[in-house]
Design a protein around this motif. Structure first.
Motif, short mmCIF file in Angstrom:
data_model
loop_
_atom_site.label_atom_id
_atom_site.label_comp_id
_atom_site.label_asym_id
_atom_site.label_seq_id
_atom_site.Cartn_x
_atom_site.Cartn_y
_atom_site.Cartn_z
N ALA A 226 0.80 -1.21 0.01
CA ALA A 226 -0.06 0.09 -0.06
C ALA A 226 0.92 1.28 0.08
CB ALA A 226 -1.02 -0.10 1.18
N VAL A 227 1.92 1.14 0.64
CA VAL A 227 2.92 2.29 0.57
C VAL A 227 3.46 2.44 -0.53
CG1 VAL A 227 5.23 3.24 1.65
CG2 VAL A 227 3.48 2.12 3.20
N ALA A 228 3.94 1.55 -1.16
CA ALA A 228 4.60 1.48 -2.49
C ALA A 228 3.74 2.26 -3.67
CB ALA A 228 4.87 0.23 -3.12
N GLU A 229 2.25 1.91 -3.47
CA GLU A 229 1.32 2.43 -4.41
C GLU A 229 1.07 3.93 -3.97
OE1 GLU A 229 -3.31 1.99 -5.80
OE2 GLU A 229 -2.34 0.35 -4.65
N GLU A 230 1.13 4.24 -2.90
CA GLU A 230 0.75 5.64 -2.32
C GLU A 230 1.97 6.55 -2.91
OE1 GLU A 230 -1.40 8.76 -0.26
OE2 GLU A 230 -1.86 6.86 -0.77
N VAL A 231 3.12 6.01 -2.59
CA VAL A 231 4.08 7.11 -3.06
C VAL A 231 4.71 6.96 -4.69
CG1 VAL A 231 5.26 7.20 -0.51
CG2 VAL A 231 5.83 5.42 -2.27
N GLY A 232 4.07 6.25 -5.31
CA GLY A 232 4.18 6.47 -6.80
C GLY A 232 4.85 5.18 -7.62
N TYR A 233 4.92 4.02 -6.88
CA TYR A 233 5.86 3.12 -7.71
C TYR A 233 4.76 1.87 -8.04
CZ TYR A 233 10.14 5.16 -5.71
OH TYR A 233 10.87 6.13 -5.31
N ARG A 234 5.27 1.17 -9.05
CA ARG A 234 4.26 0.21 -9.46
C ARG A 234 4.17 -1.00 -8.90
NH1 ARG A 234 5.50 1.25 -16.05
NH2 ARG A 234 4.85 3.35 -16.10
N SER A 235 5.17 -1.25 -8.09
CA SER A 235 5.53 -2.56 -7.20
C SER A 235 5.85 -2.63 -6.11
CB SER A 235 5.85 -3.81 -8.21
OG SER A 235 7.19 -3.36 -8.07
N ALA A 236 5.73 -3.40 -4.96
CA ALA A 236 6.84 -3.53 -3.74
C ALA A 236 8.07 -3.68 -3.87
CB ALA A 236 6.17 -4.46 -2.86
N SER A 237 8.46 -4.48 -5.17
CA SER A 237 9.81 -4.49 -5.34
C SER A 237 10.58 -3.37 -5.77
CB SER A 237 9.98 -5.71 -6.35
OG SER A 237 9.34 -5.48 -7.53
N ALA A 238 9.76 -2.77 -6.58
CA ALA A 238 10.48 -1.49 -7.33
C ALA A 238 10.51 -0.48 -6.00
CB ALA A 238 9.48 -0.77 -8.39
N PHE A 239 9.77 -0.26 -5.14
CA PHE A 239 9.70 0.51 -4.20
C PHE A 239 10.78 0.37 -3.16
CE2 PHE A 239 8.05 0.91 0.27
CZ PHE A 239 8.51 2.28 0.54
N GLY A 240 11.02 -1.07 -3.02
CA GLY A 240 11.99 -1.51 -1.84
C GLY A 240 13.33 -1.12 -2.38
N ALA A 241 13.61 -1.40 -3.70
CA ALA A 241 14.80 -1.05 -4.42
C ALA A 241 15.14 0.24 -4.56
CB ALA A 241 14.89 -1.65 -5.87
N ALA A 242 14.37 1.07 -4.90
CA ALA A 242 14.20 2.66 -4.71
C ALA A 242 14.66 3.26 -3.29
CB ALA A 242 13.21 3.41 -5.34
N PHE A 243 13.99 2.35 -2.19
CA PHE A 243 14.08 2.97 -0.94
C PHE A 243 15.44 2.71 -0.31
CE2 PHE A 243 13.32 2.52 3.67
CZ PHE A 243 12.47 3.60 3.98
N ARG A 244 15.98 1.28 -0.69
CA ARG A 244 17.31 0.84 -0.45
C ARG A 244 18.45 1.85 -0.76
NH1 ARG A 244 14.75 -4.24 -0.85
NH2 ARG A 244 15.67 -4.16 -2.93
N ARG A 245 18.21 2.23 -2.08
CA ARG A 245 19.02 3.07 -2.75
C ARG A 245 19.17 4.41 -2.26
NH1 ARG A 245 17.07 1.03 -7.55
NH2 ARG A 245 15.82 2.99 -7.87
N THR A 246 18.02 4.91 -1.59
CA THR A 246 17.85 6.40 -1.06
C THR A 246 18.34 6.30 0.53
OG1 THR A 246 16.23 6.82 -2.48
CG2 THR A 246 16.46 8.22 -0.33
#
Length: 257
Positions: A226-246
Motif C-alpha cells: 500500500a505504501v509503494a502505491e501511495e508514493v508512486g511505485y508500480r510494485s513493492a519490489s520497485a519501491f523496496g529497491a528505490a528505498f534501499r538506494r535512497t
C-alpha cells in the motif's frame, strides 16, 4: 482535532548551566503538534519509541523514527512536528559535561545497544558510579550515521510549485520534462536549480521525498504494498529497491509491529 503549537525559547549553547550529563525525556503526543523555531543550551538526541516526526533546520528536513534518530548540537535553531500518537523520546547532553559528536545536525542510528543504555539511564535506582559508567558507554556508542532521511526543501519561485506538488502528492508521476513544459523553462534550467538549492538531482530529490513519506506511513502500520502505491511505485519490489538506494535500509526497518 486542533493542532497544538508550542513556543520555546532561543538559547545559546552553554548559556544555561545544566546539572546533568545525560537526561532523558519522553512524551506521547495526543494532538498533532508543531514546535516553533528554538534552540537549547544543551545537545539533544531525538528519536521515537513509536511513529515518525520531523525536525527542520533551515531548508533541511529530517525524518526521525525508532530506527533513525538525530543529533542536534547545542544552540542550533530548529523546529519540528509530530502527529497525534507519536511517542517521541529525547536525551539531553550537558554542553559542558559531554562532547558533541558533530558540529552540525546529523543522523544517528538507534541501535539495540544504544537504546538499552539510554533506557538504563532512566532507572532512578542507579548508583552514581553505575550512572557514570553507563553515560560513558552511551558516548562511546554514539556516532553519526551515513544513513539519514533528509530532504533539502527548495524555496525559489521556480521550484516552489514542484515542491508543493510533491509534498501534496508524493506519488505525482510528472517527469522533469513534464515540469519544464508546465513552468515554461528548459529541463536544464530546472536541473541547475535543483543542484543549486538542494545539492542533488530532481530524480534523487523526488526519491528522498518519497522515502520520507513512506517512512511516516510504515511507522503507522501501513503494508509495504500500500505504501509503494501511495508514493508512486508500480510494485513493492520497485519501491523496496528505490528505498534501499535512497536510505541504505529496507522498508521493513521502519514497519510498525
Amino acid at each position: 482535532m486542533t493542532r497544538e503549537t508550542r513556543v520555546l525559547p532561543v538559547v545559546a549553547a552553554g548559556a544555561v548551566e545544566t546539572p546533568f550529563a545525560i537526561q532523558g525525556y519522553d512524551e506521547v503526543i495526543t494532538r498533532d503538534t508543531v514546535w516553533g523555531e528554538h534552540s537549547h543550551p544543551f545537545h539533544e538526541l531525538l528519536w521515537n519509541e513509536r511513529g515518525a516526526s520531523t525536525a527542520v533546520v533551515g531548508a533541511r528536513v529530517w525524518t526521525i523514527t525508532p530506527a533513525l534518530g538525530m543529533w542536534m548540537p547545542a544552540g542550533t535553531l530548529h523546529s519540528g512536528s509530530a502527529v497525534a500518537g507519536t511517542w517521541f523520546r529525547a536525551s539531553f547532553f550537558g554542553f559542558h559535561a559531554t562532547p558533541s559528536i558533530s558540529d552540525t545536525p546529523v543522523a544517528v542510528e538507534i541501535t539495540p545497544l544504544l537504546r538499552l543504555l539510554l533506557e538504563r539511564l532512566g532507572d532512578q535506582r542507579l548508583s552514581a558510579a553505575s550512572r557514570s559508567t553507563t553515560e560513558a558507554m552511551v558516548l562511546d556508542a554514539l556516532e553519526p550515521s551515513p544513513r539519514e532521511l533528509l530532504v533539502h526543501a527548495p524555496t525559489s519561485a521556480l521550484l516552489r510549485p514542484i515542491a508543493e506538488a510533491f509534498h501534496e502528492n508524493p506519488g505525482d508521476q510528472r517527469t522533469l520534462a513534464d515540469w519544464a513544459a508546465v513552468l515554461g523553462v528548459s529541463t536544464r534550467t530546472i536541473t541547475r536549480a535543483f543542484h543549486a538549492e538542494t545539492g542533488t538531482s530532481f530524480a534523487r530529490w523526488v526519491a528522498s521525498l518519497r522515502a520520507q513519506h513512506a517512512v511516516a506511513l510504515l511507522t503507522r502500520g501501513w503494508e509495504v504494498e500500500a505504501v509503494a502505491e501511495e508514493v508512486g511505485y508500480r510494485s513493492a519490489s520497485a519501491f523496496g529497491a528505490a528505498f534501499r538506494r535512497t536510505t541504505g535500509l529496507t522498508p521493513g526497518t521502519f514497519r510498525a509491529p
